[in-house]
Design a protein around this motif. Structure first.
Motif, PDB file in Angstrom:
ATOM      1  N   ARG A 103     -43.990 -21.222   7.725  1.00  0.00           N
ATOM      2  CA  ARG A 103     -44.545 -20.074   8.449  1.00  0.00           C
ATOM      3  C   ARG A 103     -43.731 -19.792   9.708  1.00  0.00           C
ATOM      4  NH1 ARG A 103     -48.051 -15.582   8.427  1.00  0.00           N
ATOM      5  NH2 ARG A 103     -48.871 -15.297  10.531  1.00  0.00           N
ATOM      6  N   LEU A 104     -43.367 -20.847  10.436  1.00  0.00           N
ATOM      7  CA  LEU A 104     -42.617 -20.665  11.672  1.00  0.00           C
ATOM      8  C   LEU A 104     -41.236 -20.088  11.398  1.00  0.00           C
ATOM      9  CD1 LEU A 104     -42.870 -21.119  14.720  1.00  0.00           C
ATOM     10  CD2 LEU A 104     -41.873 -23.377  14.398  1.00  0.00           C
ATOM     11  N   ALA A 105     -40.597 -20.534  10.310  1.00  0.00           N
ATOM     12  CA  ALA A 105     -39.273 -20.016   9.973  1.00  0.00           C
ATOM     13  C   ALA A 105     -39.331 -18.562   9.512  1.00  0.00           C
ATOM     14  CB  ALA A 105     -38.635 -20.881   8.888  1.00  0.00           C
ATOM     15  N   ALA A 106     -40.397 -18.212   8.776  1.00  0.00           N
ATOM     16  CA  ALA A 106     -40.494 -16.864   8.222  1.00  0.00           C
ATOM     17  C   ALA A 106     -41.027 -15.853   9.226  1.00  0.00           C
ATOM     18  CB  ALA A 106     -41.381 -16.880   6.978  1.00  0.00           C
ATOM     19  N   GLN A 107     -41.948 -16.276  10.096  1.00  0.00           N
ATOM     20  CA  GLN A 107     -42.622 -15.338  11.004  1.00  0.00           C
ATOM     21  C   GLN A 107     -42.364 -15.660  12.466  1.00  0.00           C
ATOM     22  OE1 GLN A 107     -44.317 -12.692   9.974  1.00  0.00           O
ATOM     23  NE2 GLN A 107     -44.047 -13.179   7.805  1.00  0.00           N
ATOM     24  N   GLY A 108     -41.327 -16.455  12.761  1.00  0.00           N
ATOM     25  CA  GLY A 108     -41.048 -16.823  14.147  1.00  0.00           C
ATOM     26  C   GLY A 108     -40.872 -15.642  15.081  1.00  0.00           C
ATOM     27  N   PRO A 109     -40.036 -14.647  14.737  1.00  0.00           N
ATOM     28  CA  PRO A 109     -39.884 -13.491  15.633  1.00  0.00           C
ATOM     29  C   PRO A 109     -41.185 -12.725  15.846  1.00  0.00           C
ATOM     30  CG  PRO A 109     -38.063 -13.598  14.067  1.00  0.00           C
ATOM     31  CD  PRO A 109     -39.064 -14.617  13.629  1.00  0.00           C
ATOM     32  N   GLU A 110     -41.986 -12.587  14.782  1.00  0.00           N
ATOM     33  CA  GLU A 110     -43.257 -11.875  14.923  1.00  0.00           C
ATOM     34  C   GLU A 110     -44.218 -12.657  15.833  1.00  0.00           C
ATOM     35  OE1 GLU A 110     -41.227 -10.348  11.404  1.00  0.00           O
ATOM     36  OE2 GLU A 110     -41.661 -12.361  12.145  1.00  0.00           O
ATOM     37  N   LEU A 111     -44.238 -13.978  15.676  1.00  0.00           N
ATOM     38  CA  LEU A 111     -45.092 -14.791  16.539  1.00  0.00           C
ATOM     39  C   LEU A 111     -44.644 -14.706  17.989  1.00  0.00           C
ATOM     40  CD1 LEU A 111     -45.504 -17.983  14.300  1.00  0.00           C
ATOM     41  CD2 LEU A 111     -47.199 -16.198  14.718  1.00  0.00           C
ATOM     42  N   LEU A 112     -43.333 -14.704  18.214  1.00  0.00           N
ATOM     43  CA  LEU A 112     -42.822 -14.579  19.579  1.00  0.00           C
ATOM     44  C   LEU A 112     -43.180 -13.214  20.166  1.00  0.00           C
ATOM     45  CD1 LEU A 112     -41.204 -15.680  21.935  1.00  0.00           C
ATOM     46  CD2 LEU A 112     -39.116 -14.863  20.812  1.00  0.00           C
ATOM     47  N   HIS A 113     -43.083 -12.172  19.329  1.00  0.00           N
ATOM     48  CA  HIS A 113     -43.480 -10.842  19.796  1.00  0.00           C
ATOM     49  C   HIS A 113     -44.946 -10.836  20.220  1.00  0.00           C
ATOM     50  CE1 HIS A 113     -43.860  -6.425  19.823  1.00  0.00           C
ATOM     51  NE2 HIS A 113     -45.008  -6.622  19.181  1.00  0.00           N
ATOM     52  N   MET A 114     -45.793 -11.471  19.435  1.00  0.00           N
ATOM     53  CA  MET A 114     -47.203 -11.517  19.770  1.00  0.00           C
ATOM     54  C   MET A 114     -47.433 -12.323  21.053  1.00  0.00           C
ATOM     55  SD  MET A 114     -50.461 -12.522  17.394  1.00  0.00           S
ATOM     56  CE  MET A 114     -49.908 -14.204  17.130  1.00  0.00           C
ATOM     57  N   TRP A 159     -39.578 -19.226  21.947  1.00  0.00           N
ATOM     58  CA  TRP A 159     -38.245 -18.711  21.619  1.00  0.00           C
ATOM     59  C   TRP A 159     -37.243 -19.841  21.441  1.00  0.00           C
ATOM     60  CZ3 TRP A 159     -33.680 -19.318  24.315  1.00  0.00           C
ATOM     61  CH2 TRP A 159     -33.781 -19.847  25.604  1.00  0.00           C
ATOM     62  N   LEU A 160     -37.474 -21.002  22.078  1.00  0.00           N
ATOM     63  CA  LEU A 160     -36.575 -22.138  21.895  1.00  0.00           C
ATOM     64  C   LEU A 160     -36.556 -22.588  20.443  1.00  0.00           C
ATOM     65  CD1 LEU A 160     -37.521 -24.198  25.075  1.00  0.00           C
ATOM     66  CD2 LEU A 160     -35.371 -22.974  24.664  1.00  0.00           C
ATOM     67  N   SER A 161     -37.731 -22.578  19.818  1.00  0.00           N
ATOM     68  CA  SER A 161     -37.813 -22.969  18.407  1.00  0.00           C
ATOM     69  C   SER A 161     -37.243 -21.892  17.506  1.00  0.00           C
ATOM     70  CB  SER A 161     -39.270 -23.263  18.023  1.00  0.00           C
ATOM     71  OG  SER A 161     -39.815 -24.258  18.856  1.00  0.00           O
ATOM     72  N   VAL A 162     -37.536 -20.625  17.844  1.00  0.00           N
ATOM     73  CA  VAL A 162     -37.061 -19.526  17.009  1.00  0.00           C
ATOM     74  C   VAL A 162     -35.533 -19.454  17.013  1.00  0.00           C
ATOM     75  CG1 VAL A 162     -37.097 -17.023  16.721  1.00  0.00           C
ATOM     76  CG2 VAL A 162     -39.193 -18.225  17.346  1.00  0.00           C
ATOM     77  N   MET A 163     -34.905 -19.720  18.151  1.00  0.00           N
ATOM     78  CA  MET A 163     -33.457 -19.603  18.280  1.00  0.00           C
ATOM     79  C   MET A 163     -32.711 -20.870  17.875  1.00  0.00           C
ATOM     80  SD  MET A 163     -33.033 -16.525  19.225  1.00  0.00           S
ATOM     81  CE  MET A 163     -31.297 -16.555  19.675  1.00  0.00           C
ATOM     82  N   THR A 164     -33.450 -21.902  17.429  1.00  0.00           N
ATOM     83  CA  THR A 164     -32.806 -23.154  17.028  1.00  0.00           C
ATOM     84  C   THR A 164     -33.255 -23.505  15.625  1.00  0.00           C
ATOM     85  OG1 THR A 164     -32.970 -23.841  19.338  1.00  0.00           O
ATOM     86  CG2 THR A 164     -32.273 -25.515  17.743  1.00  0.00           C
ATOM     87  N   PRO A 165     -32.712 -22.859  14.611  1.00  0.00           N
ATOM     88  CA  PRO A 165     -33.115 -23.153  13.225  1.00  0.00           C
ATOM     89  C   PRO A 165     -32.844 -24.613  12.873  1.00  0.00           C
ATOM     90  CG  PRO A 165     -31.807 -21.130  13.353  1.00  0.00           C
ATOM     91  CD  PRO A 165     -31.706 -21.785  14.694  1.00  0.00           C
ATOM     92  N   GLY A 166     -33.758 -25.175  12.101  1.00  0.00           N
ATOM     93  CA  GLY A 166     -33.585 -26.559  11.672  1.00  0.00           C
ATOM     94  C   GLY A 166     -33.820 -27.572  12.765  1.00  0.00           C
ATOM     95  N   SER A 167     -34.570 -27.176  13.807  1.00  0.00           N
ATOM     96  CA  SER A 167     -34.779 -28.095  14.933  1.00  0.00           C
ATOM     97  C   SER A 167     -35.887 -29.107  14.678  1.00  0.00           C
ATOM     98  CB  SER A 167     -35.123 -27.292  16.188  1.00  0.00           C
ATOM     99  OG  SER A 167     -36.331 -26.569  16.002  1.00  0.00           O
ATOM    100  N   SER A 168     -36.546 -29.047  13.510  1.00  0.00           N
ATOM    101  CA  SER A 168     -37.645 -29.967  13.182  1.00  0.00           C
ATOM    102  C   SER A 168     -38.742 -29.888  14.231  1.00  0.00           C
ATOM    103  CB  SER A 168     -37.132 -31.414  13.059  1.00  0.00           C
ATOM    104  OG  SER A 168     -36.147 -31.526  12.076  1.00  0.00           O
ATOM    105  N   ASP A 169     -39.007 -28.683  14.704  1.00  0.00           N
ATOM    106  CA  ASP A 169     -39.971 -28.524  15.785  1.00  0.00           C
ATOM    107  C   ASP A 169     -41.363 -28.971  15.358  1.00  0.00           C
ATOM    108  OD1 ASP A 169     -40.327 -27.179  18.580  1.00  0.00           O
ATOM    109  OD2 ASP A 169     -41.994 -26.443  17.366  1.00  0.00           O
TER     110      ASP A 169
END
Length: 589
Positions: free
Chosen positions: A469-480, A328-338
């Motif tokens: 992929r992380l930017a487009a499906q981040g919430p879905e990945l976090l849900h999983m 969730w840290l990556s999902v909630m921080t767009p452009g973080s170059s994770d």
């Protein structure tokens, strides 16, 4: 007895409700492969010599080493679940031992151990009767050795020294198993089995059937000792964990990329599971390459670096999943170059070790410098690119690090998916080094430039795909990650590597091709061609090295083509049915 019966009923109920869908299919496939191996073991009971004892030694090592790759083995019933019941450790250990006989792996092992009955029937009526208790005792030895090994490893992974030591031991054992032909030749036993295998704990059943009845008593004593050791380990496991590291200075990152890099480097240095994984990869690469030194051959030493890189990538294939819901840290921080930060951290961690191996071991052998340097550079780039890509496209929901419990190895509930992901990563990373290896074999040092180019391309392109992929499906990945399930709207077709709905025959073909395609492609194809090129002939099970001079390279080429065809067939069937699922769900249909 009441505790044991209750635990057995609990495990049967859990397995009945959990082995459904894809997990059930994987269990059936694994059981089918295990049954074939068990049938081969039973066949060895009809042969003279110590072949059956040697096969049981392999089964025993599988029980000991297997849990390292499957996240701690079968833990359907965890000791932590019963810590508040006040059961004495020895009663809990005995009950868990009885429940451990319920499952696919014990059933397959029991089938393999019926080879003792076959051997007893060949010896006479008396040995046949002795074989029955010998089978039960031998299976108990296997199960308890596995449980104790997992318990010791779990305790070891609570300290940095223990994590490193466990990684060294596990890597060395697995490497030596892979290079067993070396020791067979060195001992002059290329055509037979060393008699010492009969005196290992795995061979005591054979000794008992052949008339040494003290072996039955020895197994009973060993079971009692292992049960006591396991009870003591259960008590340690349920206790409080101590902090593994001291506090450190605060991070002072100036950019988002620096922050991710610093965070990842601290994770690599503090997470004892990652320490164990990296040490295991290093030990496996070094010991696998050093094993032929027993025969006085140093030609394998330079390959320690490429093997280490491939294994390090395989062990970290579920990079995002291992972090748990910290995603969730990556999902909630767009452009973080994770993704870029994780790639740099992986390179900073793996590259220095690989460089030392390249320089030191290639110098010992006197080359081949172009091949090793080109492959190492290409594989580093391929690994750094594929690790985040595979981990976001085929993410396996993991356990949050602070919730791993008494078994630090268990980073996920889906052990089969983690194992398959590791094998897939091995194939993909090895494939990323093929262009550089071919160029180095044909032109020498210019192959290094090819390796740099392909490595940089894999690093940048695969990293960009992972970021997208992380930017487009981040919430879905976090849900999983939080639930262990994909969102209902996304369905099974969203995973790049999940099997879609298909008939059982096609599913079996896909699993067989994807699981076994690496055998003709890598050992029988690529490695065999390397051995032939270096003049190393007659190597164990590498078919091409046993062929006539004019058939060696064609045999290796046919094996490579067969491996590629198997992967193509499996992935083609998967793609066809995934496309069908997407088409059927389209609103325009």
């Amino acid at each position: 007895m009441a505790v044991a019966v209750t635990l057995v009923r609990m495990k049967v109920a859990i397995l009945r409700h959990s082995l459904t869908g894809q997990r059930g299919t994987m269990a059936v496939s694994a059981g089918s492969v295990g049954a074939l191996l068990a049938a081969g073991t039973i066949y060895l009971a009809f042969l003279d010599g110590d072949w059956l004892a040697a096969a049981f030694a392999v089964w025993m090592l599988g029980w000991i080493i297997g849990p390292v790759f499957s996240g701690g083995g079968d833990e359907t019933l965890r000791p932590e679940f019963f810590s508040l019941l006040g059961l004495p450790p020895h009663r809990l250990a005995a009950g868990l031992l009885v429940s451990a006989f319920v499952g696919v792996a014990p059933a397959v092992s029991l089938l393999a151990l019926t080879g003792l009955v076959v051997l007893g029937v060949r010896e006479g009526a008396g040995p046949a009767l002795v074989a029955v208790p010998a089978v039960v005792l031998q299976l108990a030895v296997f199960v308890l050795l596995s449980r104790v090994a997992v318990g010791v490893l779990g305790i070891a992974l609570r300290s940095r020294v223990g994590a490193i030591g466990a990684g060294l031991v596990n890597g060395a054992i697995l490497a030596f198993l892979g290079q067993g032909w070396v020791f067979a030749v060195a001992l002059g036993q290329a055509e037979g089995i060393p008699p010492i295998v009969r005196y290992l704990p795995s061979g005591w059943g054979v000794l008992a059937v052949q008339g040494d009845y003290l072996a039955l008593a020895a197994m009973a004593v060993l079971i009692a000792l292992l049960l006591g050791a396991w009870a003591a380990l259960l008590s340690r496991r349920a206790g409080a964990e101590r902090a593994s590291t001291r506090g450190r200075r605060p991070m002072r990152a100036a950019t988002a990329l620096d922050a991710v890099l610093a965070k990842e480097l601290r994770t690599w240095s503090r997470d004892l599971v990652r320490t164990h994984q990296l040490t295991f990869a290093l030990a496996y690469g070094v010991f696998f390459a050093a094993a032929p030194l027993v025969l006085g051959w140093t030609g394998m030493l330079p390959w320690a670096a490429p093997i280490f890189i491939v294994m390090a990538a395989a062990m970290t294939a579920n990079l995002y999943g291992a972090d748990g819901t910290a995603l969730w840290l990556s999902v909630m921080t767009p452009g973080s170059s994770d993704v870029r930060g994780r790639q740099l951290a992986w390179l900073v961690t793996v590259t220095p070790v690989a460089a030392v191996l390249v320089v030191a071991l290639t110098a010992v052998n006197g080359g081949p410098w172009p091949m090793i340097v080109a492959l190492s550079v290409a594989l580093l780039g391929g690994g750094a690119g594929l690790v985040p890509l595979v981990s976001v496209y085929a993410l396996v929901p993991g356990t949050d690090p602070q919730k791993r419990g008494g078994n630090p190895l268990r980073t996920s509930e889906d052990d089969g998916a983690l194992t398959g992901l590791a094998y897939l990563m091995m194939v993909l990373v090895a494939a990323s080094g093929v262009p550089a290896g071919v160029a180095a074999a044909l032109w020498g040092w210019p192959g290094v430039a090819v390796g740099v180019a392909t490595g940089a391309a894999c690093l940048w392109w695969f990293g960009a795909l992972a970021e997208r992929r992380l930017a487009a499906q981040g919430p879905e990945l976090l849900h999983m990650m939080r639930t262990g399930r994909r969102p209902a709207a996304e369905g099974k077709a969203s995973s790049a590597f999940a099997l879609p709905d298909m008939p059982k025959v096609q599913r079996a073909v896909v699993i067989t091709c994807v699981s076994l395609g690496a055998i003709p492609l890598i050992p029988q194809g690529i490695l065999a061609a390397v051995f032939v090129a270096n003049g190393q002939l007659g190597h164990s099970w590498f078919l091409a090295t046993h062929m006539a001079p004019g058939l060696r390279y064609p045999t290796a080429a046919v094996m490579i083509a067969l491996g590629l065809a198997m992967y193509g067939t499996g992935l083609g069937i998967m793609y066809r049915y995934k496309k069908k699922v997407v088409y059927d769900k389209s609103p325009n249909v």
